[in-house]
Design an enzyme around this catalytic site. Structure first.
Site, PDB file in Angstrom:
ATOM      1  CD  GLU A 132      -2.972  -0.990   0.025  1.00 31.86           C
ATOM      2  OE1 GLU A 132      -3.020   0.055  -0.655  1.00 31.86           O
ATOM      3  OE2 GLU A 132      -3.676  -1.987  -0.230  1.00 31.86           O
ATOM      4  CG  ASP A 140      -5.736  -6.873  -7.763  1.00 34.60           C
ATOM      5  OD1 ASP A 140      -4.717  -7.123  -7.099  1.00 34.60           O
ATOM      6  OD2 ASP A 140      -6.625  -6.101  -7.362  1.00 34.60           O
ATOM      7  CD  GLU A 177     -14.595  -5.292  -2.317  1.00 33.46           C
ATOM      8  OE1 GLU A 177     -14.986  -4.271  -2.898  1.00 33.46           O
ATOM      9  OE2 GLU A 177     -13.395  -5.560  -2.174  1.00 33.46           O
ATOM     10  CD  GLU A 229     -10.531  -1.398  -8.669  1.00 33.65           C
ATOM     11  OE1 GLU A 229     -11.615  -0.925  -8.258  1.00 33.65           O
ATOM     12  OE2 GLU A 229      -9.490  -1.400  -7.972  1.00 33.65           O
ATOM     13  CB  THR A 261      -1.946  -0.951  -9.388  1.00 32.38           C
ATOM     14  OG1 THR A 261      -3.187  -1.616  -9.199  1.00 32.38           O
ATOM     15  CG2 THR A 261      -1.283  -0.708  -8.043  1.00 32.38           C
TER      16      THR A 261
HETATM   17  C1  DMJ Z   1      -6.307   0.716  -5.234  1.00 33.03           C
HETATM   18  O1  DMJ Z   1      -5.558   0.986  -4.122  1.00 33.03           O
HETATM   19  C2  DMJ Z   1      -5.472   0.030  -6.281  1.00 33.03           C
HETATM   20  O2  DMJ Z   1      -6.119   0.098  -7.510  1.00 33.03           O
HETATM   21  C3  DMJ Z   1      -5.192  -1.396  -5.921  1.00 33.03           C
HETATM   22  O3  DMJ Z   1      -4.423  -2.084  -6.884  1.00 33.03           O
HETATM   23  C4  DMJ Z   1      -6.483  -2.126  -5.729  1.00 33.03           C
HETATM   24  N1  DMJ Z   1      -7.329  -1.473  -4.777  1.00 33.03           N
HETATM   25  C5  DMJ Z   1      -7.506  -0.072  -4.794  1.00 33.03           C
HETATM   26  C6  DMJ Z   1      -8.740   0.444  -5.459  1.00 33.03           C
HETATM   27  O4  DMJ Z   1      -9.836  -0.355  -5.422  1.00 33.03           O
END
Ligand code: DMJ
Length: 578
Positions: free
Chosen positions: A138, A278, A371, A392, A475
């Site tokens: 994170e 992911d 979710e 997303e 991401t």
């Molecule tokens: C974000 O922090 C990033 O996209 C991560 O890869 C997945 N989760 C969250 C958003 O949903």
């Protein structure tokens, strides 16, 4: 005779020319309407962003995130029940996380004044010398990624900052943070711990459990940091972890979801394309585009084919056991909705489009994307009914619009915006949804709402930010430019100084990372000036006449990404429906 034919032509002209004129007029009219709509929509997203940003600055800054219902703050990003362990620790006070996450969005919106103000504040106040246990993944995607991207934007040739103000302060901060990450990689396997104390390193009794995405999605930010600082240790550590992780794949080229960094053993063998995995796939593909390592491309190609083969069921993706490929959980999760966007980069547009449509159907059914949704029962998961303002679906919508320019995706974007404004907007910002069946709210505005959700919606309607540069988005939605000096062998089409263009015969088309439609590595140069577009998953049959003696002689179909099989008559084809 001659006169009659001239009269005929004149009459024909008189009939046709007004029609052509009307068609042209209506074309111009609809182009104007479209442009006006894009302008209107981008202004609406702009307002959304500032509603979220201003409230954060007023009620939560310099803490991490805003609690929009009570107009207070939180320094803990705890999301119970989520395998992604989306936490930053409680003690991590005053890191101004949402401000860091907003930097690149401010640049995308062209707000130089606020961008500069934020950079100056962070330069003077941010410190990582704190006794805080942070989640490596994170902190990497949000803080390191936010700083590195903003540093690049602050120093790029378009001079987003007034000359002289910026003296690499964000890079200095990023390098300091990167150094504090390094002890996490000091394990027998080279796979990093999920948690590390920024001041003291890894604590003695630290958990050795991590997720595939947790240890396999660090290469973009750490790679960029190495390229910017000249210190190879960041990229080397992330690459070593990636290689180790890949070596742990099954014979089916599948990985699990959780593992032990001390032993290199899998803990959870079931995996899919959602939580816990992911961004591992995402970073393989994007690291290849950014750094051009063939080794990473090969990993991605094998991994992608395995996903399409073992997880895909029509437009849906279920989970499967990495050892057997047998389906385990038939669930749609909100995080999976990034996949169609990734498929756009890959070039698998048809597959991307069909999955995106299904995700949007579920969005429409509930008003937002829950979710977790049980595909086998066509119902919501009993406890995971929340929607924490995730980006997303907007992200994939943006990618699909870039590649197809189909106005339908703008309708999708508008519908997403309408839902967000109707269900999540409150006086103090945007609140997460606790339960999509009741639309009960939760007091949390996640920083990714500003870093990603608003950014992708804005770029869907106004992509002028992308005009003069090819970017890869991390991401967390932080843009990193595709640069030739970062690249082992930058494909011509990605290089702006060569023109961000593909030369096809006499026609030169402007293009970007998002509109190439195929992975550049798969572009085959046939004769000079002609290129054949290849899907990333395509593996040709061994023989040009498609004859086969065993399954091994058959490749993977370019359109469906399904493995072709050998028929009794000895020909490769899509004989069986998987
Ligand atoms: C974000 O922090 C990033 O996209 C991560 O890869 C997945 N989760 C969250 C958003 O949903």
């Amino acid at each position: 005779m001659f006169q009659a034919s001239v009269v005929k032509w004149i009459l024909l002209y008189l009939v046709i020319s007004p029609t052509i004129f009307i068609i042209c007029l209506s074309d111009i009219h609809s182009t104007n309407l479209l442009a006006a709509k894009r302008k209107r929509m981008s202004n609406r997203v702009r307002k959304m962003f500032y509603h979220a940003y201003d409230n954060y600055m007023m009620h939560a800054f310099p803490h991490d995130e805003l609690k929009p219902l009570t107009k207070t703050y939180t320094d803990s990003l705890s999301e119970l029940g989520n395998l992604k362990l989306e936490h930053l620790p409680q003690q991590y006070n005053g890191s101004a996380l949402t401000l860091i996450e907003s930097l690149s969005s401010l640049a995308v919106l062209g707000n130089n004044t606020e961008f500069e103000k934020a950079i100056i504040w962070l330069s003077e106040n941010l410190s990582f010398d704190v006794d805080a246990r942070i989640n490596l993944f994170e902190c990497n995607i949000r803080v390191l990624g936010g700083l590195v991207s903003a540093h690049i934007l602050a120093t790029d040739s378009t001079n987003r900052l007034v000359q002289g103000i910026y003296k690499n302060q964000l890079l200095v901060l990023a390098e300091d943070l990167g150094r504090r990450f390094l002890p996490a990689f000091n394990t027998p396997t080279g796979l990093p711990y999920a948690w590390i104390n920024l001041k003291h390193g890894v604590t003695v009794d630290e958990t050795t459990e991590t997720s595939t995405s947790g240890c396999g999605s660090l290469i973009l930010e750490m790679g960029a940091l190495s390229r910017l600082t000249g210190d190879p240790r960041f990229e080397t550590a992330a690459l070593h972890a990636l290689r180790k992780l890949w070596s742990m794949r099954s014979s089916l080229n599948l990985l699990g979801t959780t593992l032990d960094v001390a032993t290199g053993d899998w803990i959870e063998y079931s995996s899919g394309i959602g939580a816990g995995v992911d961004s591992f796939y995402e970073y393989l593909m994007k690291a290849y585009v950014l750094f051009g390592r063939d080794e990473i491309w090969k990993m991605f190609q094998s991994a992608y084919i395995a996903v399409q083969k073992y997880f895909r069921h029509g437009p849906w993706y279920h989970e499967a056991d990495m050892r057997t490929g047998i389906a385990t959980y038939w669930q749609l999760t909100s995080l999976q909705a990034f996949w169609p966007g990734l498929q756009v980069l890959v070039g698998d547009i048809e597959a991307a489009n069909s999955s995106h449509r299904e995700f949007f159907k579920v969005w429409k059914k509930y008003g937002v994307l829950p979710e977790r949704y049980l595909l086998d029962h066509q119902m919501l998961h009993p406890t995971e009914k929340y929607y924490p303002l995730r980006p997303e679906l907007a992200e994939s919508t943006f990618y699909l619009y870039q590649v197809t320019k189909d106005p339908w995706y703008m309708e999708v974007g508008e519908s997403i915006m309408n839902s967000l404004n109707a269900h999540t907007k409150v006086k103090g910002g945007f609140a997460s949804i606790r339960d999509v069946t009741t639309m009960q709210l939760e007091d949390h505005q996640h920083s990714f709402f500003l870093a990603e959700t608003c950014k992708y919606l804005y770029l869907l309607f106004d992509d002028s930010f992308l005009l003069n540069q090819n970017y890869i988005f991390t991401t967390e939605g932080h843009p990193l430019p595709v640069r030739s000096n970062w690249h082992e062998k930058l494909p011509e089409a990605y290089n702006l100084s060569n023109g961000s263009s593909i030369k096809n015969g006499e026609q030169i088309k402007r293009t970007s990372a998002m509109s190439l439609q195929v992975c550049p590595a798969s572009m085959i140069q046939h004769e000079p000036n002609t290129r054949r577009l290849e899907s990333a998953c395509h593996i040709p049959d061994t023989r040009a006449d498609h004859r086969c003696f065993s399954e091994d002689d058959c490749g993977v179909d370019a359109n469906t990404c399904k493995r072709r099989s050998c028929s009794m008559a000895g020909y490769c084809g899509l004989w069986s429906i998987i």
